[in-house]
Design an enzyme around this catalytic site. Structure first.
Site, PDB file in Angstrom:
ATOM      1  N   ARG A 116       0.822  -1.218   0.000  1.00 17.48           N
ATOM      2  CA  ARG A 116       0.000   0.000   0.000  1.00 17.48           C
ATOM      3  C   ARG A 116       0.851   1.261   0.000  1.00 17.48           C
ATOM      4  O   ARG A 116       1.903   1.290   0.626  1.00 17.48           O
ATOM      5  CB  ARG A 116      -0.868   0.037   1.265  1.00 17.48           C
ATOM      6  CG  ARG A 116      -1.867  -1.071   1.343  1.00 17.48           C
ATOM      7  CD  ARG A 116      -2.376  -1.266   2.758  1.00 17.48           C
ATOM      8  NE  ARG A 116      -3.265  -2.394   2.804  1.00 17.48           N
ATOM      9  CZ  ARG A 116      -4.594  -2.334   2.684  1.00 17.48           C
ATOM     10  NH1 ARG A 116      -5.180  -1.173   2.541  1.00 17.48           N
ATOM     11  NH2 ARG A 116      -5.333  -3.414   2.724  1.00 17.48           N
ATOM     12  N   GLY A 125      -7.038   7.607  -2.794  1.00 15.25           N
ATOM     13  CA  GLY A 125      -7.250   7.008  -4.101  1.00 15.25           C
ATOM     14  C   GLY A 125      -6.305   7.489  -5.192  1.00 15.25           C
ATOM     15  O   GLY A 125      -6.444   7.092  -6.339  1.00 15.25           O
ATOM     16  N   MET A 127      -2.933   7.157  -5.356  1.00 12.40           N
ATOM     17  CA  MET A 127      -1.800   6.264  -5.657  1.00 12.40           C
ATOM     18  C   MET A 127      -2.290   4.814  -5.643  1.00 12.40           C
ATOM     19  O   MET A 127      -3.455   4.546  -5.384  1.00 12.40           O
ATOM     20  CB  MET A 127      -0.692   6.502  -4.655  1.00 12.40           C
ATOM     21  CG  MET A 127      -0.005   7.836  -4.886  1.00 12.40           C
ATOM     22  SD  MET A 127       1.306   8.134  -3.736  1.00 12.40           S
ATOM     23  CE  MET A 127       0.463   8.388  -2.214  1.00 12.40           C
ATOM     24  N   SER A 816       0.129  50.951   2.690  1.00 12.79           N
ATOM     25  CA  SER A 816      -0.683  49.756   2.453  1.00 12.79           C
ATOM     26  C   SER A 816      -0.099  49.073   1.218  1.00 12.79           C
ATOM     27  O   SER A 816       0.022  49.692   0.160  1.00 12.79           O
ATOM     28  CB  SER A 816      -2.141  50.148   2.228  1.00 12.79           C
ATOM     29  OG  SER A 816      -2.879  48.990   1.930  1.00 12.79           O
ATOM     30  N   CYS A 883      -3.538  45.504   1.040  1.00 12.90           N
ATOM     31  CA  CYS A 883      -4.882  45.520   0.472  1.00 12.90           C
ATOM     32  C   CYS A 883      -4.945  44.830  -0.892  1.00 12.90           C
ATOM     33  O   CYS A 883      -5.972  44.814  -1.535  1.00 12.90           O
ATOM     34  CB  CYS A 883      -5.432  46.942   0.390  1.00 12.90           C
ATOM     35  SG  CYS A 883      -4.467  47.999  -0.692  1.00 12.90           S
ATOM     36  N   TYR A 903      -2.647  45.173   9.775  1.00 15.55           N
ATOM     37  CA  TYR A 903      -3.890  44.584   9.282  1.00 15.55           C
ATOM     38  C   TYR A 903      -3.730  43.990   7.888  1.00 15.55           C
ATOM     39  O   TYR A 903      -2.788  44.323   7.162  1.00 15.55           O
ATOM     40  CB  TYR A 903      -5.018  45.627   9.263  1.00 15.55           C
ATOM     41  CG  TYR A 903      -4.832  46.729   8.249  1.00 15.55           C
ATOM     42  CD1 TYR A 903      -5.238  46.560   6.919  1.00 15.55           C
ATOM     43  CD2 TYR A 903      -4.239  47.931   8.600  1.00 15.55           C
ATOM     44  CE1 TYR A 903      -5.049  47.562   5.978  1.00 15.55           C
ATOM     45  CE2 TYR A 903      -4.050  48.945   7.678  1.00 15.55           C
ATOM     46  CZ  TYR A 903      -4.452  48.745   6.367  1.00 15.55           C
ATOM     47  OH  TYR A 903      -4.260  49.724   5.433  1.00 15.55           O
TER      48      TYR A 903
HETATM   49  C1  PEP Z   1      -3.007  46.458  -5.687  1.00 16.44           C
HETATM   50  O1  PEP Z   1      -2.375  46.821  -6.668  1.00 16.44           O
HETATM   51  O2  PEP Z   1      -2.645  45.531  -4.957  1.00 16.44           O
HETATM   52  C2  PEP Z   1      -4.277  47.093  -5.340  1.00 16.44           C
HETATM   53  C3  PEP Z   1      -4.929  46.769  -4.249  1.00 16.44           C
HETATM   54  O3  PEP Z   1      -4.766  47.986  -6.217  1.00 16.44           O
HETATM   55  P1  PEP Z   1      -5.559  47.593  -7.562  1.00 16.44           P
HETATM   56  O4  PEP Z   1      -5.812  46.129  -7.523  1.00 16.44           O
HETATM   57  O5  PEP Z   1      -6.778  48.417  -7.543  1.00 16.44           O
HETATM   58  O6  PEP Z   1      -4.575  47.985  -8.606  1.00 16.44           O
END
Ligand code: PEP
Ligand code: MG
Length: 924
Positions: A116, A125, A127, A816, A883, A903
């Site tokens: 096995r 499942g 291998m 950010s 972001c 964050y």
């Molecule tokens: C990015 O560039 O990461 C951002 C958040 O801005 P956009 O996606 O609007 O270019």
């Protein structure tokens, strides 16, 4: 040199080598083992847990495990083995023989083994496995005598040749056939004998089948089937190691982020038989319900069957509690063992067992795969039962699994209507909860192709196999005609979080004609079908889907909301995320630009807005006209006039957002995209818009021409717009601060605006834009006679910004990380065109994954580190966040946590995932 001086040196050298020679084989038997549960990396999950069960004194057939290191060696050395392996395997095999009281290859009473696979993490499942190994023309007679059943012995033999032929000798279907020649020969024999089941074939039939199987082997390989059990063993070991690199294992690893370097272990285990008659059987079970997490022993079994029969879904198994009637002693022992194992591992266990003539043997235990619903419920229940701590509970749920709790279900009303109107076609097993409606397809390839065209599809199969996993991934739901709750379809669908109805026995599928019939109803490819994976019901047509319990509890209408809040699912979800919030250090914000998105995100736990893309607001309703007027303006005065129209509209938008977010911080970004994005591009559209704006189409077309760029992503966008047209930034700043003052006045709650400048590459750009914003802010606050605390900062989304972060920080209250653009500009890969080649890069191992989904910590991450260090050197109190899309990816969140960001910001529905991932990052 004198001889005497040489000798001891040589001896010493030999001694050192002997000491260092790595061990490749670990033996186990009931009552004791060389390995234990902590050795998963070396022995694979299966090997480590078999050893552990032996250490616990549980009934496990003896065996041994060849380590994952041998697999790595095998591939690094042209598919060969370390020198010492052969001797180690022979020694271990002798111990198995001693333990089981039978000899391998003994024509009188042979020891048979299974071979096995088993990687560090389970890859169900994917291998290969070979059972009944050690049978040949001589030993089969011994087995017949020892078992007292020639029929059983020949059945074991024909299964072995079939499996060995498929897995080791790689005998696939003949050209133009769908099934391999072994399956076809078996079917032909059943037809000839006019029987339906394999079990109805007599010993002589099976003896004849063995003969024809051997002929198939000779025809297809040009060689006789290997009779030597040792040759068989090494063939199977090689095939199992080889299966680590088969297509479906590679695809599975890609989908689950499992490194190829881990390798698989191979466990060789003495065979015990569940098909020795009505006092034998085999089954699989879970210590809790893997679909909804309920605390009840749950599983299924088949008497007089081998393990493969349960998983392959050839016969539909019985629920586990019926075992009490079929084999009462084994049932009582199994109950005791399942409790013991759950207590020992302190997690839900998935068990495989076999009963040989009334005697129970455990063949496997591992932490059971479960749905997102079950994961949350089991984790919180186990804390209540004092089996695990809250911190452990947080580690037990994959952040991505929370997605399932937010997924749609069918509304009771619409289901009732579907029932009344006779849409219900049949019922199968509720194998993967949730609701899905989609168009019917019958092959995995079609599922992928249709989904790529944007269709929602339901994949219907007689049963699924590992080859189907990509198609299952592409489908919204999976329906199978055969198989139980632990069939391949059910296991894989649950793990993927897919809606699945399995084993709907009334469904007849005709692959050739691409259609299926259920009673009098025939459905063809492309027809709509709806699956309720929570009840197992199947409906014709499209039954609309609705928000889940969690979503209803958070956003439903008053009565529905109250009811949903009392549900076990919602309560467990809330509890777990509450614990996550107690633990995590990273804050979680959201990317949102509409008040309703803000409300959703706040209900899901967002603590602020990390990115409001103001341009998204520009596209709405009549606003776009004012934006276009502004763009078409030839003079500053004209532009100011257009901006004056936009001001109140933007202000109203910001007021809505501030009201939703209350005291929470709101990061608003000034205009970012190139202006041509707001203008029409097709001739008829240009004519229509020109009329609307009262300009000549030629004028509009000329403006468009003037704005067009070869490379707009690197063109006139971001802060470059605000630098060239400061009046745009001024208008936006005024709208933000007027809105903040108005909301503060109306609600008594002071908003916390944070104005963010995009695509900054030099300190001077930010200095100029920040000055502008501050000037307007102070002016508005003076006019309104209010004090509103605010911040001005920038996105770090260009390598130059990261490298000169110390200078940029002189003008910034916060950074950010815009990792979408930072990934684009670091790699020099256009984020809009990357889809064409990234899959190839991943397939060839150039990229581990899509860098736009999971942060490239080595490159982009390095720039982030430089930026954090530079920024903090200038301003110790600099606020830091992310972001880009990576803010919602658990692995990237972990990196942000380690980097010390304050964050992460992600889309509203990923907020719960980010909360849990942030807690896990802290706990790790
Ligand atoms: C990015 O560039 O990461 C951002 C958040 O801005 P956009 O996606 O609007 O270019
Ligand atoms: Mg960007």
């Amino acid at each position: 040199m004198p001889k005497s001086a040489k000798k001891p040196l040589k001896k010493r050298a030999r001694k050192t080598v002997a000491k260092k020679a790595p061990r490749h084989v670990y033996f186990f038997e009931e009552g004791g083992a060389d390995g234990n549960r902590d050795m998963k990396d070396l022995l694979g999950g299966k090997g480590a847990n078999l050893a552990e069960m032996c250490n616990l004194g549980l009934p496990v057939p003896a065996g041994f495990t060849i380590t994952t290191e041998v697999c790595t060696w095998y591939y690094a050395h042209g598919e060969s083995y370390p020198k010492t392996l052969r001797a180690e395997v022979e020694r271990a095999l002798a111990r198995v023989e001693a333990s089981m009281g039978r000899r391998f290859g003994d024509p009188a009473d042979p020891l048979l083994v299974s071979v096995r696979s088993g990687a560090r993490v389970s890859m169900p499942g994917m291998m290969d496995t070979v059972l009944n190994l050690g049978l040949n023309d001589a030993t089969v007679e011994g087995l017949a005598r020892a078992s007292g059943s020639p029929r059983f012995a020949y059945d074991a033999y024909r299964r072995f040749i079939q499996m060995y032929g498929d897995v080791v000798l790689e005998i696939g279907p003949d050209p133009g056939e769908e099934f391999n020649p072994f399956a076809l020969a078996l079917d032909a024999l059943k037809r000839k004998r006019r029987v339906e089941r394999d079990t109805e074939l007599a010993a002589d039939d099976l003896r004849a089948l063995v003969k024809s199987y051997k002929e198939i082997v000779r025809r297809r390989t040009g060689r006789a089937f290997p009779e030597d059990p040792i040759e068989q063993l090494w063939g199977a070991i090689g095939a199992v190691f080889g299966s680590w690199q088969n297509k479906r294992a590679i695809a599975y690893r890609e989908m689950n982020g499992i490194p190829g370097s881990w390798g698989t272990a191979v466990s060789i285990v003495a065979m015990v038989f569940g098909n020795l008659g009505e006092d034998s059987g085999t089954g699989v079970a879970f210590t809790r319900d893997p679909a909804n997490g309920e605390r009840r022993f749950y599983g299924e079994f088949l008497m007089n069957a081998q393990g493969e029969d349960v998983v392959a879904g050839i016969r539909t198994p019985e629920p586990i509690e019926h075992l009490e009637r079929s084999s009462p002693k084994a049932w009582r022992e199994l109950l005791r063992i399942q409790k013991r194992l759950e207590q020992h591992y302190r997690d839900m266990q998935d068990l495989e067992f076999t009963i040989e003539r009334g005697r129970l043997f455990m063949l496997q235990c591992r932490n059971g795969k479960r749905t997102g619903f079950a994961a949350v419920r089991i984790a919180t229940d186990m804390v209540r039962e004092k089996l695990i701590t809250k911190r452990e509970a947080l580690g037990r749920v994959e952040p991505e699994a929370l997605n399932q709790l937010l997924q749609p279900i069918f509304a009771a009303k619409e289901l009732a209507r579907a029932e009344q109107t006779g849409q219900r076609l049949t019922r199968g097993l509720n194998a993967g909860p949730g609701a899905a409606s989609g168009r019917l397809v019958f092959t995995a390839t079609d599922a992928e192709a249709w989904a790529a065209r944007g269709e929602t599809v339901i994949l219907a199969r007689i049963e699924t196999s590992p080859e189907d996993i990509r198609g299952m991934q592409a489908a919204a739901g999976v329906l199978t005609a055969r198989g139980g709750m632990t069939s391949h379809a059910a296991l894989v669908a649950r793990q993927m979080g897919k809606v699945c109805v399995a084993g709907a026995g009334e469904v007849e599928i005709d692959y050739k004609r691409k259609r299926m019939t259920i009673g009098a109803t025939t459905l063809r490819e492309g027809d709509w079908l709806s699956l309720d994976g929570s009840t197992g019901k199947v409906y014709a047509g499209e039954v609309p889907t609705h928000p889940s319990e969690v979503i209803t509890a958070l956003f439903g209408k008053a009565r529905a909301r109250e009811k949903a809040k009392q549900s076990k699912g919602y309560r467990a979800y809330r509890q777990l995320l509450g614990w996550a919030d107690e633990v995590r250090v990273l804050k979680v914000r959201t990317n949102a630009d509409q008040p309703d998105q803000c409300d959703t995100a706040v209900a899901l736990g967002a603590e602020g807005i990390g990115l409001c893309r103001t341009e998204h607001m520009f596209f709405e309703g009549t606003k776009i006209s004012a934006v276009r007027e502004m763009i078409l303006a030839d003079t500053e005065a004209e532009r100011e006039k257009a901006l004056a129209k936009l001001l109140p509209v933007q202000r109203r938008d910001f007021e809505g957002i501030f009201k939703s977010m209350g005291r929470r911080p709101v990061t608003i970004r000034t205009l970012d995209p190139p202006l041509h994005e707001f203008l029409p591009h097709e001739k008829p559209e240009i004519a229509r818009v020109a009329k609307e704006l009262g300009v000549k189409p030629a004028h509009l077309a000329a403006k468009l021409e003037q704005l067009s760029e070869l490379n707009p992503m690197l063109g006139h966008r971001g802060c470059r717009l605000g630098i060239c047209y400061p009046e745009i930034t001024r208008m936006q700043a005024r709208a933000i601060f007027e809105a903040a003052c108005n909301v503060a006045k109306k609600t008594g709650v002071k908003p916390r605006p944070e104005v963010m400048i995009p695509l900054v590459g030099t300190a001077r750009e930010l200095e100029l834009q920040a000055e502008l914003v501050r000037e307007v802010a102070e002016q508005v606050l003076r006019e309104k006679k209010t004090r509103i605390p605010y911040l001005i900062g920038t996105m770090i989304e260009l390598p130059r910004a990261a490298l000169t972060a110390d200078e940029i920080a002189r003008h910034a209250d916060f950074f950010s990380f815009g990792t979408n653009d930072l990934t684009q500009t670091t790699y020099g890969i256009s984020r809009d065109d990357a889809g064409k080649f990234i899959p190839v890069y991943v397939e060839q191992g150039i990229f581990d994954g899509d860098p736009f989904a999971a942060l490239d910590t080595a490159g982009v991450g390095k720039l982030m580190e430089i930026a954090v260090e530079g920024g903090r050197k200038t301003r110790a109190d600099l606020k830091l966040g992310i972001c880009g899309e990576h803010g919602g990816d658990p692995g990237s969140i972990r990196f942000c946590h380690d980097l010390g960001l304050e964050y992460v910001s992600c889309s509203p529905y990923r907020v719960p995932i980010a909360r849990l991932a942030a807690a896990q990052a802290e706990l790790e």
